[in-house]
Design an enzyme around this catalytic site. Structure first.
Site, short mmCIF file in Angstrom:
data_model
loop_
_atom_site.label_atom_id
_atom_site.label_comp_id
_atom_site.label_asym_id
_atom_site.label_seq_id
_atom_site.Cartn_x
_atom_site.Cartn_y
_atom_site.Cartn_z
N CYS A 15 0.87 -1.17 0.00
CA CYS A 15 0.00 0.00 0.00
C CYS A 15 0.91 1.22 0.00
O CYS A 15 1.67 1.43 0.95
CB CYS A 15 -0.91 -0.01 1.22
SG CYS A 15 -1.92 1.49 1.40
N GLY A 16 0.87 2.00 -1.06
CA GLY A 16 1.78 3.14 -1.17
C GLY A 16 1.54 4.21 -0.13
O GLY A 16 2.48 4.69 0.53
N ASN A 17 0.28 4.61 0.05
CA ASN A 17 -0.01 5.61 1.07
C ASN A 17 0.21 5.05 2.47
O ASN A 17 0.68 5.75 3.37
CB ASN A 17 -1.44 6.11 0.91
CG ASN A 17 -1.63 6.94 -0.34
OD1 ASN A 17 -0.75 7.68 -0.75
ND2 ASN A 17 -2.79 6.80 -0.97
N ARG A 47 -9.68 -3.23 -3.93
CA ARG A 47 -9.87 -4.59 -3.45
C ARG A 47 -9.57 -4.62 -1.96
O ARG A 47 -8.57 -4.08 -1.50
CB ARG A 47 -8.91 -5.52 -4.21
CG ARG A 47 -8.95 -6.98 -3.83
CD ARG A 47 -7.84 -7.76 -4.52
NE ARG A 47 -6.51 -7.37 -4.08
CZ ARG A 47 -5.40 -8.05 -4.36
NH1 ARG A 47 -5.45 -9.15 -5.09
NH2 ARG A 47 -4.23 -7.63 -3.92
N CYS A 93 -5.22 6.30 -3.62
CA CYS A 93 -4.60 4.97 -3.68
C CYS A 93 -3.22 5.14 -4.28
O CYS A 93 -3.08 5.50 -5.46
CB CYS A 93 -5.45 4.02 -4.51
SG CYS A 93 -4.70 2.38 -4.73
#
Length: 288
Positions: free
Chosen positions: A87-89, A216, A225
């Protein structure tokens, strides 16, 4: 469902992508139940100064400060109880959380998708995202061929893995698409054996892109995202919409991100990570 006791948490967001952060030293026996209960947008936790309940996930973070740079082990449990590989954030939030505890402006983040380096400049965090892959084994796809500008459930899709799978569709205007209506059939399409995130992108008129993503695990649209922003730029480069190694601005509803996808090597994702507040949450488990 039973309540055992409580655990402290911090609330962070990265361009509107919000997370409860729990120190992994504080035991939560049933992490999926904890996430399902407290991330719920209707009945989940709300900070005292916020009417917005729930979150896009729970980050369980284990700090290993003896290393140089310090390391943090990141486990993201999503609102449906599943664990996201990347998850980048969330990674940017993990770096900000670790930096608060170590006074370091460089943090190594261990994720299920691999180890990522993050650098901080005040509340602005840039994190390595790995090299995007269109290989059908990496996405993954139920196909031996890459999926590039192919029709899937009514949209023209390019599939890429940026730590997690994304189906990217370039459209004239992201706001003209009913994402909640069109995304589920793509997210669950048999072509994607592990499911996929569904990301829309449209040119912003100034060399960047606007973005919307149906995630998802969240099973709905999020305000931002990070893996989706990287997927937009990776797909745009693949299709010839952008070129070179310069940063590209990507704007989800929650703010602005900077994405660099070089011809070789790791992509970079940059943006703010904001500490919203602190609280305590009930530790819950599902009775069997």
């Amino acid at each position: 469902m039973s309540v055992l006791n409580t655990v402290p948490f911090e609330k962070f967001h990265g361009t509107g992508n919000d997370f409860f952060v729990v120190d992994a030293e504080d035991p939560v026996p049933d992490r999926p139940a904890f996430a399902r209960t407290h991330c719920d947008r209707q009945g989940g936790i709300a900070l005292d100064d916020s009417n917005r309940r729930g979150a896009d996930g729970v980050l369980f973070l284990a700090l290993e400060s003896r290393y140089d740079p310090p390391r943090v082990v990141m486990t993201l449990v999503q609102p449906d109880g599943s664990v996201a590989a990347m998850c980048g954030n969330g990674a940017r939030v993990a770096a900000a959380w670790a930096a608060e505890r170590t006074d370091s402006d460089e943090i190594m983040i261990d994720t299920p998708a691999g180890t990522r380096r993050a650098s901080l400049d005040d509340d602005y965090v840039t994190v390595e995202m790995g090299a995007p892959s269109f290989d059908p084994r990496d996405v993954p796809l139920e196909s031996d061929e890459e999926l590039v500008e192919a029709a899937v459930e009514g949209l023209t899709i390019t599939a890429v893995n940026t730590g997690v799978p994304h189906a990217v569709a370039f459209v004239d205007d992201v706001d003209d698409v009913d994402l909640e209506a069109v995304a589920p059939s793509i997210r669950h399409a048999p072509l994607f054996p592990e499911g996929t995130n569904v990301t829309l992108a449209s040119p912003d008129g100034d060399g960047g892109f606007r973005q919307r993503t149906f995630e998802r695990g969240v099973e709905g649209e999020t305000q931002s995202c990070g893996t989706g922003a990287v997927a937009v730029v990776a797909a745009a480069k693949r299709l010839g919409h952008v070129s070179g190694d310069d940063p590209v601005r990507v704007s989800p509803p929650g703010g602005t991100l900077s994405v660099t996808v070089p011809d070789e090597g790791s992509a970079l994702l940059g943006g703010p990570a904001v500490h919203e507040g602190d609280g305590e949450a009930d530790i819950v488990f599902r009775e069997r």
